[in-house]
Design an enzyme around this catalytic site. Structure first.
Site, short mmCIF file in Angstrom:
data_model
loop_
_atom_site.label_atom_id
_atom_site.label_comp_id
_atom_site.label_asym_id
_atom_site.label_seq_id
_atom_site.Cartn_x
_atom_site.Cartn_y
_atom_site.Cartn_z
N PRO A 136 36.03 -37.55 -33.03
CA PRO A 136 35.82 -36.41 -33.93
C PRO A 136 34.34 -36.02 -34.02
O PRO A 136 33.47 -36.88 -34.03
CB PRO A 136 36.30 -36.95 -35.28
CG PRO A 136 36.05 -38.42 -35.21
CD PRO A 136 36.26 -38.81 -33.76
N TYR A 140 30.70 -17.18 -31.34
CA TYR A 140 32.17 -17.22 -31.46
C TYR A 140 32.70 -16.22 -32.47
O TYR A 140 33.87 -16.33 -32.86
CB TYR A 140 32.64 -18.60 -31.95
CG TYR A 140 32.07 -19.82 -31.28
CD1 TYR A 140 32.25 -20.04 -29.92
CD2 TYR A 140 31.39 -20.77 -32.03
CE1 TYR A 140 31.76 -21.19 -29.33
CE2 TYR A 140 30.90 -21.93 -31.45
CZ TYR A 140 31.08 -22.13 -30.09
OH TYR A 140 30.60 -23.27 -29.51
N CYS A 151 15.17 -10.09 -32.45
CA CYS A 151 15.32 -8.79 -31.82
C CYS A 151 16.56 -8.75 -30.93
O CYS A 151 16.47 -8.68 -29.69
CB CYS A 151 14.07 -8.47 -31.00
SG CYS A 151 12.60 -8.58 -32.02
N GLU A 152 17.72 -8.86 -31.54
CA GLU A 152 19.01 -8.76 -30.85
C GLU A 152 20.00 -8.22 -31.87
O GLU A 152 20.03 -8.71 -33.00
CB GLU A 152 19.54 -10.16 -30.46
CG GLU A 152 18.73 -10.94 -29.46
CD GLU A 152 19.03 -10.58 -28.03
OE1 GLU A 152 20.06 -9.91 -27.77
OE2 GLU A 152 18.22 -10.96 -27.17
N TYR A 176 27.58 -28.19 -35.14
CA TYR A 176 27.23 -27.15 -34.16
C TYR A 176 26.28 -26.14 -34.77
O TYR A 176 26.36 -24.94 -34.48
CB TYR A 176 28.51 -26.51 -33.59
CG TYR A 176 29.46 -27.54 -33.03
CD1 TYR A 176 29.13 -28.22 -31.85
CD2 TYR A 176 30.64 -27.91 -33.68
CE1 TYR A 176 29.97 -29.21 -31.34
CE2 TYR A 176 31.47 -28.89 -33.18
CZ TYR A 176 31.14 -29.53 -32.00
OH TYR A 176 31.96 -30.52 -31.50
C1 LIG Z 1 33.08 -31.51 -28.44
C2 LIG Z 1 33.93 -32.66 -28.08
C3 LIG Z 1 34.52 -33.44 -29.07
C4 LIG Z 1 34.40 -33.12 -30.54
O1 LIG Z 1 35.15 -32.01 -30.90
P1 LIG Z 1 35.30 -31.57 -32.44
O2 LIG Z 1 36.14 -30.37 -32.38
O3 LIG Z 1 33.93 -31.31 -32.95
O4 LIG Z 1 35.95 -32.71 -33.15
C5 LIG Z 1 35.25 -34.55 -28.67
N1 LIG Z 1 35.41 -34.86 -27.37
C6 LIG Z 1 34.87 -34.12 -26.38
C7 LIG Z 1 35.08 -34.51 -24.98
C8 LIG Z 1 34.12 -33.00 -26.71
O5 LIG Z 1 33.60 -32.25 -25.73
#
Ligand SMILES: *Cc1c(COP(=O)(O)O)cnc(C)c1O
EC number: 4.1.1.20
Length: 425
Positions: A285, A327, A353-354, A381
């Site tokens: 996670p 996104y 500036c975008e 993120y």
């Molecule tokens: C990004 C990623 C995660 C984590 O994903 P979440 O949606 O933030 O829980 C787990 N495993 C892999 C391989 C990833 O690229």
């Protein structure tokens, strides 16, 4: 329970006013709650108690050393996607033997580094990667433990940029090629085939697609077992979503419920077909550990009233928080001080500036220039995707522990940003 709440009309992180944090550390600043972080990890750890299971925090969601340190102390492993992330784990005192290494483009140097620290497992995503890893391990006189990332081809019903388990995705090995790829891996002398993994997407509000993916992995593990390839672990990846507070959006599945369903399914399968012999279960996670533990604190520079739109121009921008621009993510924004001023509808934008530099659109806000705003649910993120576009130093990061704010990353100065550059002699 949210650790971000209004106390006497002022938003606090735990026991600390965000106005005080802005005065002390400036803006824009990411503010994290230690209590929220520990509670989120505990939801996973509690559900795993007494089981052969490992929670490997996907640190690309937020890799600040203070966060890694706290999680390592709770027994977390880490899911890394680069050599740099492994060095962060080591710098934070994490255990490399609880590290799994994901990603489609691992370099020779990264493989060497990870092998030299004896990481738990490489999650391999292609046949050429198998061969490269076999060679690198052989040259070092080592065995590399591997898992194959299988693409179960289930639709996670999330944003296409964060759906990763479909046939057209760059990630993983196609389900139909998995058996042949395992057979090839088992032939390579410097690889130990130990596991299987998947990661079907991110911000999943429902665990139905994850449980579908689990069924497909189970099917493969049984087929492999019949050929004498016994796997020791199965890795469900990450993906559990969080509540961004978007109106009308369903709440995400509680972490404990999801894990319970995974374990129930795994137990029933092992009891029926493997005489109860357990298999280790790994979770990766990211967002659900850190997403709701942080806010982005920003100050309003100007209010600009136009014919068609009002703009609230703040000192945070897409370089600090890319999710809306990248996104079209919806993130909740609120004033730090509730002062009953009259609300107007604004697009909240940064100074870059975008035209893509926006944080939120069409929000009713009671705000005046000079006041503070927060973007909620910004712990995942956010800082890890920050850039220096427009020669903007990245934000400071503060972690609150009860009544104490700790600066866990200094704000970058412009001079830091060109320190590695040089002009022609
Ligand atoms: C990004 C990623 C995660 C984590 O994903 P979440 O949606 O933030 O829980 C787990 N495993 C892999 C391989 C990833 O690229």
């Amino acid at each position: 329970m949210s650790q971000f709440s209004y106390q006497d009309g002022v938003l606090h992180a735990e026991g600390v006013s965000l106005s005080v944090i802005a005065e002390q550390f400036g803006t824009p600043t990411y503010v994290y709650s230690k209590a929220a972080l520990l509670a989120n990890f505990a939801a996973y750890a509690d559900a795993c108690r007494g089981r052969d299971a490992l929670v490997c925090y996907a640190m690309k969601a937020n890799s600040n050393l203070a966060i890694l340190d706290l999680l390592a102390r709770q027994g977390a492993g880490f899911d890394i996607v680069s050599g740099g992330e492994l060095l962060r784990v080591l710098a934070a005192g994490g255990d490399p033997r609880k590290v799994i290494f994901s990603g489609v483009g691992k370099s020779v140097d990264e493989m060497r580094l990870a092998l030299s620290h004896d990481i738990l497992c490489f999650n391999v995503e292609s046949i050429p990667e198998l061969h490269r890893l076999n060679e690198v391990a052989g040259a070092l006189g080592k065995q590399a433990r591997i898992s194959l990332r299988v693409n179960p081809n289930v639709d996670p019903k999330t944003h296409p940029y964060i759906a990763t388990g479909l046939k057209a995705s760059k990630f993983g090995v196609a389900f139909d090629d998995a058996l042949a790829t395992y057979r090839a891996a088992a032939q390579l002398p410097h690889l130990d085939v130990v596991g299987i993994d998947c990661h079907i997407g991110s911000q999943l509000l429902d665990d139905v697609p994850l449980l579908e993916a689990l069924d497909r992995l189970i099917e493969l593990i049984d087929q492999l077992g019949a050929e004498g390839i016994e796997l020791h672990h199965l890795d469900m990846g990450g993906g559990i979503g969080i509540d961004y507070r978007e109106q009308g959006e369903a709440p995400p599945v509680p972490v404990g419920d999801y894990l319970e369903r995974v374990f129930a399914r795994v137990d029933a399968w092992r009891a029926a077909r493997h005489n109860g012999k357990p298999i280790k279960v790994i979770f990766e996670p990211g967002r659900s550990i850190v997403g709701d533990t942080g806010v982005l604190l920003t100050r309003v520079e100007f209010l600009k009233h136009g014919e068609e739109k009002n703009f609230c121009i703040v000192d945070a921008a897409m370089n600090d928080m890319a999710r809306p621009a990248l996104y079209q993510a919806w993130m909740d924004m609120q004033p730090v001080v509730q002062d009953g001023a009259e609300a107007a509808v604004y697009d909240i934008v940064g100074p870059i500036c975008e035209s893509g530099d926006w944080l939120a659109r069409d929000r009713a806000l009671a705000i005046t220039a000079g006041e503070l705003l927060v973007m909620h649910t910004a712990g995942a993120y956010g800082m890890t995707m920050a850039s220096n576009y427009n020669t903007r130093g990245r934000a400071a990061e503060v972690m609150v522990d009860g009544a104490t704010p700790h600066l866990v990353r200094q704000r970058e100065n412009p001079a830091d940003l060109y320190a590695l550059e040089s002009v022609l002699k």
